[in-house]
Motif scaffolding. Structure first.
Motif, short mmCIF file in Angstrom:
data_model
loop_
_atom_site.label_atom_id
_atom_site.label_comp_id
_atom_site.label_asym_id
_atom_site.label_seq_id
_atom_site.Cartn_x
_atom_site.Cartn_y
_atom_site.Cartn_z
N MET A 46 75.94 56.83 -33.68
CA MET A 46 75.75 58.03 -34.49
C MET A 46 74.75 58.95 -33.80
N TYR A 47 75.01 60.24 -33.81
CA TYR A 47 74.18 61.15 -33.03
C TYR A 47 73.30 62.08 -33.86
N ASN A 48 73.73 62.46 -35.03
CA ASN A 48 73.00 63.47 -35.80
C ASN A 48 72.38 62.88 -37.06
N PRO A 49 71.40 63.55 -37.65
CA PRO A 49 70.70 63.01 -38.84
C PRO A 49 71.61 62.72 -40.02
N ALA A 50 72.65 63.55 -40.24
CA ALA A 50 73.56 63.31 -41.36
C ALA A 50 74.31 62.00 -41.18
N SER A 51 74.78 61.74 -39.97
CA SER A 51 75.51 60.50 -39.70
C SER A 51 74.59 59.29 -39.77
N ILE A 52 73.33 59.48 -39.39
CA ILE A 52 72.37 58.38 -39.51
C ILE A 52 72.12 58.06 -40.98
N LEU A 53 72.03 59.09 -41.82
CA LEU A 53 71.91 58.88 -43.27
C LEU A 53 73.13 58.13 -43.79
N HIS A 54 74.32 58.54 -43.37
CA HIS A 54 75.54 57.86 -43.82
C HIS A 54 75.52 56.38 -43.43
N THR A 55 75.04 56.08 -42.22
CA THR A 55 74.98 54.69 -41.77
C THR A 55 74.03 53.88 -42.64
N VAL A 56 72.87 54.43 -42.95
CA VAL A 56 71.90 53.73 -43.81
C VAL A 56 72.51 53.48 -45.18
#
Length: 285
Positions: free
Chosen positions: A52-62
């Motif tokens: 994941m590269y961007n903050p939104a995708s990192i949030l989705h992963t969490v």
């Protein structure tokens, strides 16, 4: 006379313990560092749903990780490392949803845009709040990937990195004591300026550069107990990696028995080390 500039990194106010439960989320740089923790027997989960590269995708992963999506068991990590690559996102035109993976669907279905500093900070803050709700002593280490994204243009890549740095700074100030910053981006740009520290594409850090960043990370976040554990584990790891000419020879069998005895002795000191057959991580595809 100084021939290079060294990035000053103060010691962290906490220490990552041997075999600690950890979660690595983010760009391929997160996988480079996370794989080192896996190899050294930390209970590290690395990008369970892919890079994941961007903050939104990192949030989705969490969010997905905390729901236990696609996982048999979910261990709540004590330390979470988030490596941000870009503020650039792909938005599905039909729903306005930021997608983590276009899944080879036609380009016309998506709109590209860059998240603002505030949007990045909001995504990161929400991810930290979700982690804190499950474990109130969680520590979050944020870093910016040193890999530049040539496909967007170097100026655009620099702007995206600046957006991420400002967003992280905002989150650190609002969540002091929980969120910490590690300057991987600055180490590559300000210390490792020579192209010999890059791979053939001249964009990704070389193995030598990743090793140096790992060493600086260790100096920042490892205490004496962890360094002692690693010094005892390294010769065992090297022995386990040995490939003999004759695996059936008595000499090799004796060698492996001694290695297993050393491992068992280490496990007596660190029970959380587990059996050698135990998986120490979950890595995304």
């Amino acid at each position: 006379m100084k021939f290079r500039t060294i990035v000053d990194i103060p010691r962290a106010p906490f220490s990552i313990q041997p075999c600690e439960e950890m979660l690595f989320v983010g760009s391929c740089f997160a996988e480079n560092i996370g794989s080192r923790f896996v190899a050294d027997r930390f209970k590290a989960t690395v990008n369970p749903y892919g890079v994941m590269y961007n903050p939104a995708s990192i949030l989705h992963t969490v969010q997905r990780y905390l729901r236990g999506e696609g996982m048999e068991t979910v261990a709540m990590p004590k330390t979470v490392v988030m490596t941000l690559g870009t503020s650039h996102v792909y938005v599905l035109r039909e729903t306005g949803e930021i997608v983590d993976n276009c899944r080879k669907r036609p380009q016309r279905l998506f709109e590209e845009r860059d998240l603002t500093i505030a949007e990045c900070a909001d995504c990161l803050s929400e991810a930290v709040r979700l982690l804190l709700a499950r474990r109130n002593d969680v520590r979050v280490i944020m870093t910016v990937s040193p890999i530049r994204y040539a496909k967007y243009g170097f100026h655009e890549s620099a702007l995206a990195k600046s957006t991420l740095l400002l967003a992280i700074d905002s989150v650190m100030k609002s969540m002091a004591g929980t969120v910490h910053y590690f300057p991987a981006y600055e180490i590559v740009l300000d210390e490792l300026r020579d192209y010999r520290f890059y791979r053939e594409d001249m964009l990704h850090p070389s193995e030598q550069a990743v090793t140096y960043i790992w060493e600086r990370f260790s100096e920042t976040f490892f205490g004496e107990d962890t360094m002692r554990f690693l010094s005892e584990w390294q010769p065992i790891k090297a022995a386990l990696a040995h490939r003999p000419f004759d695996a059936e020879s008595q000499e090799y069998k004796d060698f492996m028995q001694k290695t297993m005895d050393r491992y068992e002795a280490l496990r007596q000191k660190y029970p959380e080390l587990g059996d050698l057959g135990q998986a120490s991580c979950a890595t995304g595809a």
